[in-house]
Design an enzyme around this catalytic site. Structure first.
Site, PDB file in Angstrom:
ATOM      1  CE  LYS A 106      78.870  54.771 -86.736  1.00  0.00           C
ATOM      2  NZ  LYS A 106      78.980  55.710 -85.580  1.00  0.00           N
ATOM      3  CG  ASN A 141      86.101  40.299 -82.460  1.00  0.00           C
ATOM      4  OD1 ASN A 141      86.324  41.408 -83.492  1.00  0.00           O
ATOM      5  ND2 ASN A 141      87.110  40.473 -81.670  1.00  0.00           N
ATOM      6  NE  ARG A 187      72.582  47.388 -84.627  1.00  0.00           N
ATOM      7  CZ  ARG A 187      72.731  46.483 -83.662  1.00  0.00           C
ATOM      8  NH1 ARG A 187      71.845  45.487 -83.705  1.00  0.00           N
ATOM      9  NH2 ARG A 187      73.783  46.563 -83.165  1.00  0.00           N
ATOM     10  CG  ASP A 203      90.328  37.582 -75.259  1.00  0.00           C
ATOM     11  OD1 ASP A 203      89.157  37.494 -76.010  1.00  0.00           O
ATOM     12  OD2 ASP A 203      90.193  38.556 -74.602  1.00  0.00           O
TER      13      ASP A 203
END
Length: 401
Positions: free
Chosen positions: A77, A98, A106, A171
Site C-alpha cells: 500500500k 491468486n 487497483r 485446491d
C-alpha cells in the site's frame, strides 16, 4: 540445466491460501527461484492452521505449502513498497497471483501494466470461479467448488446422501494444473521469447477432477437416476461390488473384480448365485449380498483369501497408519524438518526425478526471512535497506529465529 546457460526460472509469487502457494511450491521444488511477496504480518496461511496444528509458533498450513521458497515482506500500500515489488517483477520470468479479480489492477500490478513493463512475462492468475462471467464475483473456496461442480452430489450415496471429500482436493489439483500451465508457458517463452497469460480456477479444477465421471454421465442413458446407489457402492458408474464394506474388525474397499473370483475366494454360494447378473444394473442388490457375506469375517482372514485369489482390495487405513506404511516410507513420501527445536512431518514433492525426490532446501518460517538478501540482489544498498525496514515498507524476520 543445459550447458552453462542460466535458465533457472525466476518466479514472483503474490499468493495466499492454498491453490497459488501449492503451484509455486511445485515450481520451487523443481528448481525455480520462487520469491514470495507477502504482507508485513505474513500471508493468510501463516495465521490460520486447521485443527489448531502448529509447530511451535509456525502454522502447519504454512509449512505445507511454502517449502523451497524465499520470502520478502512488503507493504504494497506504500509507494516505495510497490517500487520494490515492480523491480522484482521486472526481472522475473513468471508472476503468480491468486487475489480476487481486480485487486492487483487497483495496485497497478495487473496483467496489462506488468506486460507493458516486462513484455515476456508469464502472468499466471488463479481464481475461484474465473476472472469474468456471471459468478466471477462469488467466493471461491475448495468446499464451495466441491458443491458447485457436482463432486459432493456424486460422492457418498446411500441413505446418508451426498458426502464432502475429506481433504482440499480441489485446491491441490488447482495448484497442480496452474504449475503445469506455467511450465508450458515457460517452454513457449524459451522457444519464442513470448510471454503468456495463464489463468486457472478452482471451479475448472473441480470439474477436471471428474473428467471421467462427467464424460460417462453425459453419455449415459437415463442419466438422472444413475447417481443414486446403496451405501456400499463407491461410485455411480462402476459395477458392484466397487465400494466400501465393513468387516468384523475393520473396513475394506473392493475395486473392480471378477464375480467368480470373489465367490470362490469367500466360498460363498450366495455370491455364486449372482455371478451371471448385470452387476451394474443390479449393483445395490449385489453389494448388499457382498456386505452380508463379508460382515462376520476378520481382516486377517479376508486378506489371506483375497491375496490368494488375486482380488483387488485395500484396508481402510488412518493417517496414523499411513505414517507407518512401509511402502510410503520406502517411496520417501514423508520428510521431517526442525522447526525451532521441534520436528515437523512434511509431505515431499510427489514425483521422482532420476530416482530421487527434490530435497527441502529451505523453509521461510517467518515473513521476510529473506528480505535483505532479495533487496541486495535488486541492488539496494545496506543503507537503503535499513531505511525501508525502519519505515515499515519492508519487513525483516528476526535473525534469532
Amino acid at each position: 540445466m543445459a550447458g552453462s546457460l542460466d535458465i533457472r526460472m525466476k518466479v514472483v509469487s503474490l499468493c495466499h491460501y492454498l491453490q497459488g502457494p501449492a503451484a509455486c511450491q511445485y515450481l520451487a521444488d523443481m528448481g525455480a527461484d520462487v520469491i514470495k511477496i507477502e504482507p508485513l504480518k505474513g500471508a493468510f496461511e501463516r495465521h490460520w492452521s486447521g485443527g489448531n496444528s502448529w509447530v511451535t509458533d509456525v502454522s502447519a498450513f504454512s509449512l505445507a505449502v511454502n517449502r523451497n521458497k524465499r520470502s520478502i515482506a512488503i507493504d504494497l500500500k506504500s509507494r516505495e513498497g510497490l517500487e520494490v515489488a515492480r523491480d522484482l517483477i521486472a526481472g522475473a520470468d513468471v508472476l503468480v497471483e491468486n487475489y480476487r479479480p481486480g485487486v492487483l489492477d487497483r495496485l497497478g500490478l495487473g496483467y496489462e501494466a506488468m506486460k507493458a513493463m516486462n513484455p515476456s512475462i508469464i502472468y499466471a492468475s488463479a481464481s475461484g470461479l474465473g476472472a469474468t462471467g456471471p459468478a466471477a464475483h462469488r467466493p471461491g473456496q475448495d468446499l464451495l467448488m466441491q458443491a458447485r461442480s457436482g463432486l459432493v452430489a456424486a460422492t457418498g450415496g446411500g441413505e446418508e446422501g451426498p458426502s464432502v471429500v475429506g481433504a482440499a482436493v480441489v485446491d491441490q489439483h488447482g495448484g497442480s494444473l496452474l504449475a503445469m500451465g506455467i511450465l508450458a508457458a515457460y517452454v513457449r517463452r524459451l522457444q519464442t521469447g513470448e510471454g503468456t497469460r495463464v489463468e486457472s480456477s478452482l471451479f475448472a479444477a473441480a470439474i477436471d477432477l471428474q473428467v471421467e465421471a462427467l464424460t460417462k454421465y453425459y453419455a449415459a442413458p437415463d442419466r438422472a437416476g444413475r447417481i443414486e446407489r446403496g451405501r456400499n457402492c463407491g461410485s455411480w458408474y462402476h459395477d458392484a461390488p466397487y465400494g466400501l464394506y465393513k468387516l468384523a474388525d475393520a473396513r475394506i474397499v473392493l475395486s473392480m473384480n471378477d464375480a467368480g473370483k470373489l465367490a470362490n475366494a469367500l466360498d460363498s454360494d450366495e455370491l455364486r448365485a449372482l455371478c451371471s447378473i448385470d452387476r451394474y444394473a443390479e449393483r445395490d442388490r449385489y453389494a448388499a449380498v457382498m456386505a452380508r457375506v463379508l460382515a462376520p469375517h476378520r481382516f486377517a482372514d479376508v486378506e489371506r483369501l483375497f491375496d490368494a485369489h488375486g482380488v483387488w482390495f485395500e484396508k481402510v487405513r488412518s493417517y496414523e497408519d499411513l505414517r507407518e506404511d512401509p511402502q510410503a516410507n520406502h517411496m520417501g513420501v514423508f520428510n521431517e524438518i526442525d522447526v525451532n527445536g521441534k520436528a515437523a512431518t512434511l509431505v515431499n514433492h510427489p514425483l521422482r526425478y532420476d530416482g530421487g525426490t527434490p530435497p527441502i532446501r529451505r523453509m521461510p518460517l517467518y515473513p521476510g526471512t529473506d528480505s535483505r538478501d532479495i533487496m541486495t540482489e535488486l541492488g539496494l544498498s545496506a543503507e537503503r535497506q535499513a531505511e525501508l525496514i525502519e519505515k515499515g515498507v519492508i519487513g525483516q524476520a528476526e535473525q534469532a529465529r
